[in-house]
Enzyme design. Structure first.
Site, mmCIF file in Angstrom:
data_model
loop_
_atom_site.group_PDB
_atom_site.id
_atom_site.type_symbol
_atom_site.label_atom_id
_atom_site.label_comp_id
_atom_site.label_asym_id
_atom_site.label_seq_id
_atom_site.Cartn_x
_atom_site.Cartn_y
_atom_site.Cartn_z
ATOM 1 N N SER A 238 0.824 -1.213 0.000
ATOM 2 C CA SER A 238 0.000 0.000 0.000
ATOM 3 C C SER A 238 0.859 1.264 0.000
ATOM 4 C CB SER A 238 -0.887 0.019 1.237
ATOM 5 O OG SER A 238 -1.517 1.274 1.349
ATOM 6 N N SER A 240 -0.449 4.047 1.231
ATOM 7 C CA SER A 240 -1.000 4.912 2.284
ATOM 8 C C SER A 240 0.044 5.308 3.337
ATOM 9 C CB SER A 240 -2.190 4.229 2.953
ATOM 10 O OG SER A 240 -3.233 4.093 2.018
ATOM 11 N N THR A 285 -8.983 -1.434 4.871
ATOM 12 C CA THR A 285 -9.077 -1.936 3.500
ATOM 13 C C THR A 285 -9.506 -3.402 3.514
ATOM 14 O OG1 THR A 285 -7.901 -2.079 1.399
ATOM 15 C CG2 THR A 285 -6.562 -2.415 3.362
ATOM 16 N N LYS A 289 -13.704 -3.830 5.486
ATOM 17 C CA LYS A 289 -14.498 -2.601 5.399
ATOM 18 C C LYS A 289 -15.901 -2.751 5.987
ATOM 19 C CE LYS A 289 -12.102 -0.311 1.600
ATOM 20 N NZ LYS A 289 -12.197 0.313 0.284
ATOM 21 N N ASN A 310 -14.021 2.873 5.248
ATOM 22 C CA ASN A 310 -12.580 2.760 4.982
ATOM 23 C C ASN A 310 -11.777 3.562 5.999
ATOM 24 O OD1 ASN A 310 -13.055 5.349 4.103
ATOM 25 N ND2 ASN A 310 -11.656 5.202 2.360
ATOM 26 N N ASP A 326 -14.102 6.820 0.375
ATOM 27 C CA ASP A 326 -14.087 6.402 -1.042
ATOM 28 C C ASP A 326 -15.273 7.030 -1.775
ATOM 29 O OD1 ASP A 326 -11.883 4.742 -0.892
ATOM 30 O OD2 ASP A 326 -13.056 2.941 -0.455
ATOM 31 N N ALA A 362 -18.533 -5.557 -9.024
ATOM 32 C CA ALA A 362 -19.602 -5.487 -8.022
ATOM 33 C C ALA A 362 -19.048 -5.709 -6.619
ATOM 34 C CB ALA A 362 -20.678 -6.528 -8.350
ATOM 35 N N MET A 424 -4.470 -3.836 -13.162
ATOM 36 C CA MET A 424 -3.604 -3.494 -12.038
ATOM 37 C C MET A 424 -2.277 -4.249 -12.129
ATOM 38 S SD MET A 424 -5.007 -3.488 -8.173
ATOM 39 C CE MET A 424 -4.594 -5.093 -7.558
ATOM 40 N N TYR A 449 -5.213 2.394 -9.529
ATOM 41 C CA TYR A 449 -4.244 3.496 -9.506
ATOM 42 C C TYR A 449 -2.795 3.051 -9.629
ATOM 43 C CZ TYR A 449 -3.892 2.253 -4.563
ATOM 44 O OH TYR A 449 -3.715 1.564 -3.393
ATOM 45 N N GLN A 481 -9.227 11.300 4.776
ATOM 46 C CA GLN A 481 -8.826 10.564 5.985
ATOM 47 C C GLN A 481 -7.866 11.404 6.817
ATOM 48 O OE1 GLN A 481 -7.116 6.814 4.686
ATOM 49 N NE2 GLN A 481 -9.064 5.771 5.010
HETATM 50 P P1 NAP Z 1 -13.398 -6.529 -4.615
HETATM 51 O O1 NAP Z 1 -14.369 -6.254 -3.528
HETATM 52 O O2 NAP Z 1 -12.546 -7.734 -4.552
HETATM 53 O O3 NAP Z 1 -14.234 -6.568 -6.001
HETATM 54 C C1 NAP Z 1 -13.607 -6.781 -7.228
HETATM 55 C C2 NAP Z 1 -14.642 -6.869 -8.340
HETATM 56 O O4 NAP Z 1 -13.936 -7.031 -9.563
HETATM 57 C C3 NAP Z 1 -15.583 -8.060 -8.210
HETATM 58 O O5 NAP Z 1 -16.833 -7.717 -8.703
HETATM 59 C C4 NAP Z 1 -14.898 -9.103 -9.097
HETATM 60 O O6 NAP Z 1 -15.781 -10.023 -9.666
HETATM 61 C C5 NAP Z 1 -14.353 -8.245 -10.193
HETATM 62 N N1 NAP Z 1 -13.203 -8.884 -10.845
HETATM 63 C C6 NAP Z 1 -12.071 -9.332 -10.240
HETATM 64 N N2 NAP Z 1 -11.227 -9.843 -11.169
HETATM 65 C C7 NAP Z 1 -11.861 -9.733 -12.372
HETATM 66 C C8 NAP Z 1 -11.500 -10.092 -13.701
HETATM 67 N N3 NAP Z 1 -10.321 -10.666 -13.965
HETATM 68 N N4 NAP Z 1 -12.372 -9.831 -14.680
HETATM 69 C C9 NAP Z 1 -13.557 -9.246 -14.415
HETATM 70 N N5 NAP Z 1 -13.952 -8.893 -13.177
HETATM 71 C C10 NAP Z 1 -13.108 -9.119 -12.165
HETATM 72 O O7 NAP Z 1 -12.396 -5.314 -4.782
HETATM 73 P P2 NAP Z 1 -12.713 -3.744 -4.548
HETATM 74 O O8 NAP Z 1 -12.436 -3.362 -3.142
HETATM 75 O O9 NAP Z 1 -14.050 -3.436 -5.107
HETATM 76 O O10 NAP Z 1 -11.558 -3.079 -5.419
HETATM 77 C C11 NAP Z 1 -11.549 -3.220 -6.813
HETATM 78 C C12 NAP Z 1 -10.497 -2.303 -7.401
HETATM 79 O O11 NAP Z 1 -10.860 -0.956 -7.160
HETATM 80 C C13 NAP Z 1 -9.136 -2.454 -6.720
HETATM 81 O O12 NAP Z 1 -8.374 -3.403 -7.384
HETATM 82 C C14 NAP Z 1 -8.538 -1.072 -6.779
HETATM 83 O O13 NAP Z 1 -7.660 -0.996 -7.858
HETATM 84 C C15 NAP Z 1 -9.711 -0.171 -7.004
HETATM 85 N N6 NAP Z 1 -9.901 0.777 -5.875
HETATM 86 C C16 NAP Z 1 -9.403 2.019 -6.027
HETATM 87 C C17 NAP Z 1 -9.568 2.955 -5.043
HETATM 88 C C18 NAP Z 1 -9.002 4.317 -5.239
HETATM 89 O O14 NAP Z 1 -9.003 5.109 -4.287
HETATM 90 N N7 NAP Z 1 -8.530 4.644 -6.422
HETATM 91 C C19 NAP Z 1 -10.271 2.636 -3.857
HETATM 92 C C20 NAP Z 1 -10.794 1.340 -3.739
HETATM 93 C C21 NAP Z 1 -10.596 0.426 -4.753
HETATM 94 P P3 NAP Z 1 -16.191 -11.405 -8.958
HETATM 95 O O15 NAP Z 1 -17.299 -11.065 -8.016
HETATM 96 O O16 NAP Z 1 -16.570 -12.282 -10.073
HETATM 97 O O17 NAP Z 1 -14.964 -11.900 -8.233
#
Ligand code: NAP
Length: 527
Positions: A238, A240, A285, A289, A310, A326, A362, A424, A449, A481
């Site tokens: 991270s 952070s 994280t 959460k 978060n 977020d 999702a 990523m 990011y 934060q």
């Molecule tokens: P999460 O709860 O694990 O959810 C990930 C989602 O992506 C799920 O719906 C998953 O589908 C789907 N997924 C995973 N791998 C995939 C693939 N190869 N093809 C298609 N769909 C896929 O994770 P999250 O907390 O939502 O975070 C997701 C991303 O958001 C992170 O990787 C991060 O880069 C980004 N993020 C950014 C910030 C920011 O401040 N910029 C903050 C939070 C998160 P399934 O349900 O089928 O597994």
């Protein structure tokens, strides 16, 4: 180097005298004030005289046995003979003696003694008894290094450090214990250990001297230093800690922010255990959460709507306040972009109620983004790999869903938001959308990011779309934060610059690591 150069004992551990010499010289050149020389790492006959010309500060000699996490290759009588030779050699100001042998080795001249106890597998239930027995031994500093396996072990380690009446360094090893290496300084530990060379695999969870420059640039840790932590699993990569610690330094806040890896399901116990410090606030994280939102006594409206937090703020009465930064960060990133775009085009900025948004994914991020956009009035469609998850979220939040296979065929789309980890690091050549979907005028927001310029963002730019990157959202959620933690509004541009600077060497280092794919160091083969 920071965390007060006097508060760090650099650890030099190499298998060859020649490489040990190089690191001793280099450590002195970098301003090391105190070094532990890990004699047990040397594989050939030990010759203190070969090291002496490279002495630039006081040295602590350590001959750690494998049972204590060291590499001493010989017999115990040989080790104790060499220990005695080190004491009389005049090369070392300090000597480390394990508690079970310390009484058999008498104090000699000005050489100071660390009496140590190590347990690399557990935090024994009778740790307090072990420590009390050690206090009867002749030592200048007492060292306790144990492996915590459950949150309450952390509490016991912190409490032991707090009650110390003689100079003591008590900490937990591994990622789980990492935070206690730092908190020990708050409660009077004379120093903490840090590897001169982080690639040497000296001890689990040991920070490197360089980390105090790059990630923990706090001036010093003392009784008034406030602690903040990133609570999650994993937390290793991270950004952070870098962001918050540099901001603390710039804003002259006496605080430090450390990663705290807590396995799924252990959030309540971990929060209770760390009340012993206490930790003033947490970034939260994956996978905690939702649990964080449940644990808090009060929450901001965003955390309540999303059902996930978060951020946890520790209040004076011991309860927690949960926030979701977020959520506003996502909307603000988009709003700022839409306003700037409209200004550049000389048109009126659109209302969210005029806009159709396709959200990919999702999970937790999608949940916050969708809740925020829905509340702002946007028309949202979710598409996710697991249709059931998308359908459930759509039903819960009151938006539409479409099959993952049909995501390129949504009838109307002004904004697309990627909330999947696709693209990523290290899988930087993947995109969640075919480039042909990206038409001029479309706004493409990728929450990923690292890297900032994902394949999706690059495709979007080359096809005339306008872009919002995950860096923008990440900075905004971190800034909110920071404000909750300190009451200070940090400058977004400075944070953006910090993150970009931090990401460039790390991305390079990660790429190098991948290229090496397990390659061995110069002299550590098989170590
Ligand atoms: P999460 O709860 O694990 O959810 C990930 C989602 O992506 C799920 O719906 C998953 O589908 C789907 N997924 C995973 N791998 C995939 C693939 N190869 N093809 C298609 N769909 C896929 O994770 P999250 O907390 O939502 O975070 C997701 C991303 O958001 C992170 O990787 C991060 O880069 C980004 N993020 C950014 C910030 C920011 O401040 N910029 C903050 C939070 C998160 P399934 O349900 O089928 O597994």
């Amino acid at each position: 180097m920071s965390v007060g150069p006097d508060q760090v004992c650099g650890v030099v551990a190499r298998t060859r005298h020649k490489m040990m010499q190089v690191e001793l010289r280099e450590a002195a050149a970098r301003g090391a004030k105190f070094l532990e020389v890990r004699i047990d790492f040397l594989t050939k006959a030990v010759d203190f005289k070969r090291l002496l010309p490279f002495k630039g500060c006081p040295w602590l000699a350590t001959f750690r046995r494998p049972v204590d996490g060291g590499r001493w290759p010989g017999t115990e009588p040989e080790r104790q003979t060499l220990l005695r030779q080190a004491i009389v050699s005049g090369a070392f100001e300090w000597i480390d003696l394990e508690t079970d042998i310390a009484d058999g080795i008498r104090r000699f001249g000005p050489v100071k003694r660390v009496v140590s106890y190590h347990n690399t597998t557990a935090t024994p239930e009778n740790l307090d008894d072990i420590y009390d027995a050690m206090l009867k031994q002749d030592a200048d500093v007492y060292k306790i290094a144990v492996m915590p396996t459950k949150p309450d072990d952390l509490r016991r380690i912190v409490e032991l450090q707090k009650r110390a009446t003689k100079p003591t360094i008590a900490f937990g090893m591994g990622e789980f214990g990492f935070v206690t290496r730092f908190t020990s300084l708050k409660f009077g530990a004379p120093w903490i250990y840090a590897a001169f060379n982080k690639e040497r695999g000296i001890a689990p969870g040991l920070p490197s001297m360089d980390d105090f420059r790059t990630t923990y640039p706090v001036k010093a840790i003392g009784p008034n230093t406030k602690f903040f932590a990133l609570l999650g699993d994993p937390v290793g990569h991270s950004f952070s800690p870098i962001l918050h610690n540099h901001m603390f330094r710039r804003k002259k806040v006496d605080a430090v922010y450390v990663p705290f890896r807590v396995p799924e399901g252990q959030l309540p116990e971990a929060l209770d255990a760390m009340n012993a410090v206490p930790i003033s606030g947490y970034s939260v994280t994956i996978p905690h959460k939702e649990a964080a939102a449940v644990r808090a006594k009060e929450s901001d409206p965003m955390a309540r709507i999303v059902g996930a937090a978060n951020t946890l703020q520790h209040r004076a009465d011991g309860t927690f306040f949960a926030a979701n930064t977020d959520y506003p960060a996502a909307v603000e990133s988009l709003r700022t972009h839409l306003d700037a775009k409209a200004l550049a085009e000389g048109v009126k900025p659109p209302e969210f109620s005029q806009l159709f948004v396709l959200v990919l994914g999702a999970g937790g991020a999608a949940r916050a983004v969708i809740a925020a956009l829905m509340r702002a009035g946007a028309h949202v469609t979710i598409s996710s790999r697991t249709a059931e998850r998308a359908d459930n979220l759509a039903e819960e939040l009151g938006c539409k869903s479409c099959d993952w296979a049909a995501r390129h065929n949504v009838p109307q789309c002004d904004i697309v938001v990627n909330c999947t980890p696709v693209g990523m690091h290290p899988k930087v050549d993947e995109s969640p959308l075919h480039a042909s979907f990206l038409k001029p005028g479309l706004v493409v927001f990728d929450t990923v990011y690292n890297p900032e310029h994902t394949l999706l963002i690059r495709d979007a730019e080359s096809r005339g779309c306008s872009i919002v990157t995950g860096v923008d959202m990440f900075i905004r959620q971190a800034a909110k934060q920071f404000e909750l933690f300190t009451g200070i509004t940090p400058p977004l541009e400075e944070m953006r610059e910090l993150l970009r600077n931090a990401m460039s060497p790390l991305t390079k280092a990660m790429a190098e690591e991948t290229e090496k794919s397990g390659g061995m160091g110069d002299d550590e083969a098989g170590a």
